[in-house]
Design an enzyme around this catalytic site. Structure first.
Site, mmCIF file in Angstrom:
data_model
loop_
_atom_site.group_PDB
_atom_site.id
_atom_site.type_symbol
_atom_site.label_atom_id
_atom_site.label_comp_id
_atom_site.label_asym_id
_atom_site.label_seq_id
_atom_site.Cartn_x
_atom_site.Cartn_y
_atom_site.Cartn_z
ATOM 1 N N GLU A 22 8.641 -59.321 -4.140
ATOM 2 C CA GLU A 22 9.378 -58.094 -3.866
ATOM 3 C C GLU A 22 10.769 -58.477 -3.402
ATOM 4 O O GLU A 22 10.924 -59.060 -2.333
ATOM 5 C CB GLU A 22 8.729 -57.294 -2.736
ATOM 6 C CG GLU A 22 7.580 -56.411 -3.099
ATOM 7 C CD GLU A 22 7.168 -55.548 -1.908
ATOM 8 O OE1 GLU A 22 8.065 -54.908 -1.307
ATOM 9 O OE2 GLU A 22 5.980 -55.524 -1.586
ATOM 10 N N ASP A 39 10.058 -49.466 7.376
ATOM 11 C CA ASP A 39 10.042 -50.847 7.839
ATOM 12 C C ASP A 39 10.240 -50.936 9.343
ATOM 13 O O ASP A 39 10.973 -50.150 9.945
ATOM 14 C CB ASP A 39 11.132 -51.652 7.125
ATOM 15 C CG ASP A 39 10.826 -51.826 5.656
ATOM 16 O OD1 ASP A 39 9.731 -52.316 5.351
ATOM 17 O OD2 ASP A 39 11.666 -51.461 4.814
#
Length: 246
Positions: A34, A45
Site C-alpha cells: 500500500e 489513521d
C-alpha cells in the site's frame, strides 16, 4: 499461504527511500504494497501514520512523487494506492485510474469513500480492471455486509475494530468473518492493530493481514539511519509473515 500487505507512507523521508524500502519489503516476503498518499486530515489513521503524513507534506510531497515511485515499484511488487478521496476527486478519479493502469497499480484503498457513495465510481474501476477495495467492520449488520462483498474485487479489507489505525483494540470478529464467508470467496484480509505480537491471533480465520503503524513507528525513529530503518522494517515484515503462517 496467508498474505501480508504492507502500508508505507510515500515520500517520507523521500521518494528514493520509499522505492528502496518497497523493494526490500518485496524481498522480505510482502505480497502487496500500500503506497500511502500523504494527506493533511487522514481521518482513519492514528497518530503514528498521521505524523508520517504531515512530515511527508512538510518535505514537499507531490502527486508526481507518487507516480514516480509507482513507476519504479509496481512492475516488481503488487501495488495499491491508499489515499483519502479529496485528492482523487480534486484531480479527477479518471485521471488517477489512467495513471494507475499505465503503471500497473492493481487497486485503490479509499477509507473515507463509503460503499454506497463508491457505487458511482465502481464502473470506472471495472473498466480499467483496477480494484476498488471494499471495507467491512464489526459494526456492519449482516445485510450490509452482504451488499458490500457481493462484487468485491481482489480482497476485502476487514477493519479489526471501530476507530483509527494503531489503536490496538480488540473485538470479536467471528460473526463478521462468517457473514463475509457466507456471500463471497473473495479473500478477506484484516487490518488495524496488526503487529508482530498480534498478527498470529488476528490472522485466524482470514486470508491475510494488513500492517501499517508497526512499520511507520520504525520509519519515524530519528536515531536510525535510512539503511537501518529499511533493515528493521524488512526484518519485522519477515517475522510477521512467518508468524501468520505458523
Amino acid at each position: 499461504m496467508k498474505k501480508l500487505v504492507a502500508y508505507i507512507t510515500t515520500g517520507y523521508p523521500d521518494k528514493n527511500f520509499t522505492i528502496d524500502l518497497a523493494l526490500s519489503l518485496k524481498e522480505a516476503g510482502v505480497d502487496s504494497l500500500e503506497l500511502g498518499i500523504p494527506f493533511s486530515d487522514p481521518v482513519a489513521d492514528g497518530p503514528v501514520i498521521e505524523a508520517a503524513n504531515l512530515f511527508a507534506l512538510e518535505r514537499g510531497f507531490s502527486m508526481a512523487d507518487l507516480l514516480e515511485v509507482s513507476e519504479a515499484v509496481a512492475p516488481r511488487i503488487d501495488t495499491l494506492w491508499m489515499g483519502y478521496f479529496n485528492p482523487f476527486y480534486h484531480r479527477g478519479v479518471d485521471y488517477f485510474l489512467q495513471k494507475a493502469k499505465g503503471y500497473g497499480v492493481s487497486g485503490f484503498i479509499i477509507p473515507d469513500l463509503p460503499h454506497e457513495e463508491a457505487a458511482a465510481y465502481r464502473p470506472m474501476f471495472d473498466e480499467k480492471g483496477i480494484a476498488l477495495i471494499e471495507f467491512v467492520a464489526p459494526t456492519d449488520p449482516p445485510e450490509r455486509i452482504a451488499r458490500i462483498v457481493k462484487d468485491a474485487r481482489k480482497f476485502i479489507y476487514m477493519v479489526a475494530y471501530a476507530g483509527i489505525t494503531g489503536a490496538g483494540k480488540s473485538e470479536s470478529l467471528e460473526e463478521t468473518i462468517d457473514a463475509v464467508r457466507a456471500h463471497t470467496d473473495t479473500p478477506l484480509y484484516i487490518g488495524f492493530g496488526v503487529d508482530e505480537k498480534t498478527a498470529k491471533e488476528k490472522a485466524r480465520g482470514v486470508d491475510g493481514v494488513i500492517v501499517g503503524s508497526a512499520f511507520i513507528r520504525i520509519l519515524l525513529k530519528e536515531n536510525l539511519t535510512k539503511s537501518q530503518k529499511i533493515d528493521k522494517i524488512s526484518t519485522l515484515a519477515r517475522s510477521i509473515k512467518e508468524r501468520i503462517n505458523e
